[in-house]
Enzyme design. Sequence first.
Site, PDB file in Angstrom:
ATOM      1  N   TYR A 124       0.941  -1.241   0.014  1.00 49.58           N
ATOM      2  CA  TYR A 124       0.099  -0.052  -0.074  1.00 49.58           C
ATOM      3  C   TYR A 124       0.799   1.133   0.037  1.00 49.58           C
ATOM      4  O   TYR A 124       1.898   1.254   0.698  1.00 49.58           O
ATOM      5  CB  TYR A 124      -1.062   0.175   1.312  1.00 49.58           C
ATOM      6  CG  TYR A 124      -2.093  -1.013   1.110  1.00 49.58           C
ATOM      7  CD1 TYR A 124      -2.225  -1.735  -0.027  1.00 49.58           C
ATOM      8  CD2 TYR A 124      -3.008  -1.279   2.252  1.00 49.58           C
ATOM      9  CE1 TYR A 124      -3.226  -2.750   0.096  1.00 49.58           C
ATOM     10  CE2 TYR A 124      -3.893  -2.143   2.129  1.00 49.58           C
ATOM     11  CZ  TYR A 124      -4.105  -2.690   0.925  1.00 49.58           C
ATOM     12  OH  TYR A 124      -5.126  -3.957   0.875  1.00 49.58           O
ATOM     13  N   SER A 181     -13.792  -4.301   0.124  1.00 47.89           N
ATOM     14  CA  SER A 181     -14.802  -3.535  -0.805  1.00 47.89           C
ATOM     15  C   SER A 181     -16.374  -3.845  -0.459  1.00 47.89           C
ATOM     16  O   SER A 181     -17.098  -4.133  -1.425  1.00 47.89           O
ATOM     17  CB  SER A 181     -14.536  -3.793  -2.316  1.00 47.89           C
ATOM     18  OG  SER A 181     -15.116  -2.833  -3.103  1.00 47.89           O
ATOM     19  N   PRO A 182     -16.579  -3.268   0.774  1.00 50.24           N
ATOM     20  CA  PRO A 182     -17.938  -3.691   1.223  1.00 50.24           C
ATOM     21  C   PRO A 182     -19.078  -3.036   0.386  1.00 50.24           C
ATOM     22  O   PRO A 182     -20.278  -3.054   0.263  1.00 50.24           O
ATOM     23  CB  PRO A 182     -18.105  -3.413   2.547  1.00 50.24           C
ATOM     24  CG  PRO A 182     -16.838  -2.435   2.907  1.00 50.24           C
ATOM     25  CD  PRO A 182     -15.863  -2.912   1.840  1.00 50.24           C
ATOM     26  N   GLY A 235     -25.115   4.861  -2.597  1.00 49.69           N
ATOM     27  CA  GLY A 235     -25.671   5.938  -2.816  1.00 49.69           C
ATOM     28  C   GLY A 235     -25.163   6.649  -4.105  1.00 49.69           C
ATOM     29  O   GLY A 235     -25.321   7.920  -4.279  1.00 49.69           O
TER      30      GLY A 235
END
Length: 329
Positions: free
Chosen positions: A53, A215-216, A224
């Site tokens: 990362y 990645s929920p 949204g």
Amino acid sequence: MKYTQLGRTGLKVSRLVLGTMNFGPQTDEADSHAIMDAALDAGINFFDTANVYGWGENKGRTEEIIGNWFAQGGDRRDKVVLATKVYSNMAAGGEAWPNHDKLSALNIRRAVDASLKRLRTDHIDLYQFHHIDRDTPFDEIWQAVDVLVQQGKILYAGSSNFPGYKIAQANEVAARRGSYGLVSEQCLYNLAERRAEMEVIPAAQDYGLGVIPWSPLNGGLLGGVIKKEVEGGRRATGRAADALADTAGRAQVQAYEDLLDKHGLEPGEAALAWLLTRPGVTGPIVGPRTAEQLESALRAVELELSAEVLSGLDEIFPGPGPSPEAFAW
């Protein structure tokens, strides 16, 4: 905050996992430290990162940011269950130099020492294999892991992005050796991407692994995204943009947002709350870029979805079901 055991272990972890992939590339060090402080104050004790990362020329930067936060003291390190990952090529400049990636005993030894240095700690609680290594036998991998456990450098081992048969293979080899084996699997899993229900999650449950969905919100698709688009907010990118470009996919997401609007629910919070109802799930990884995004994720822990909402979500995003029924008949 609510807590649960990590798989078959005695380790207690929060039902939300703080993902740190944005620390460095999208969130500067000061804001990253503020988010970690807020997470700890809210009771989140499970932090996830990876050696790669920071990406590109800055790979390793995220671990450094976390290490600098630990160095501020205040029992930060003692309160955190720290998870990182190994697999990606970490050679300087990104050149494909032999033995600087994957899961050979040599690279595992090199990678864990480098992560410990960047993280400014003497041990990693959960050391995860970021991907399967088709070239390295599990006997070699577990030999390397057992040495690290004996040295006190890691406590547990986990997997990420493993298919079900590799979870089984890894733990069968571990059992034969007398090793503890995998205790967790970090996989892509959310309302819109439920293929893990076919074999990955059943395998994890059978072998006592906690499931940690990444990645929920499916790249923002379940947060949204259409409403934000209409209101002139942040536009969809990546997987979310691809899904909305398809007429049927856009209609599906619109139905999802309409259902939750009808019940007065925020889409991102409902998507996280749904994962918390799923069998085998320890807790989803949330990767906030801002403190406000963290606050929204925290509300999901207390959110209880009604039977009507759960049924409606299943109708909009039907899962494949278990195998072999999912594909055999």
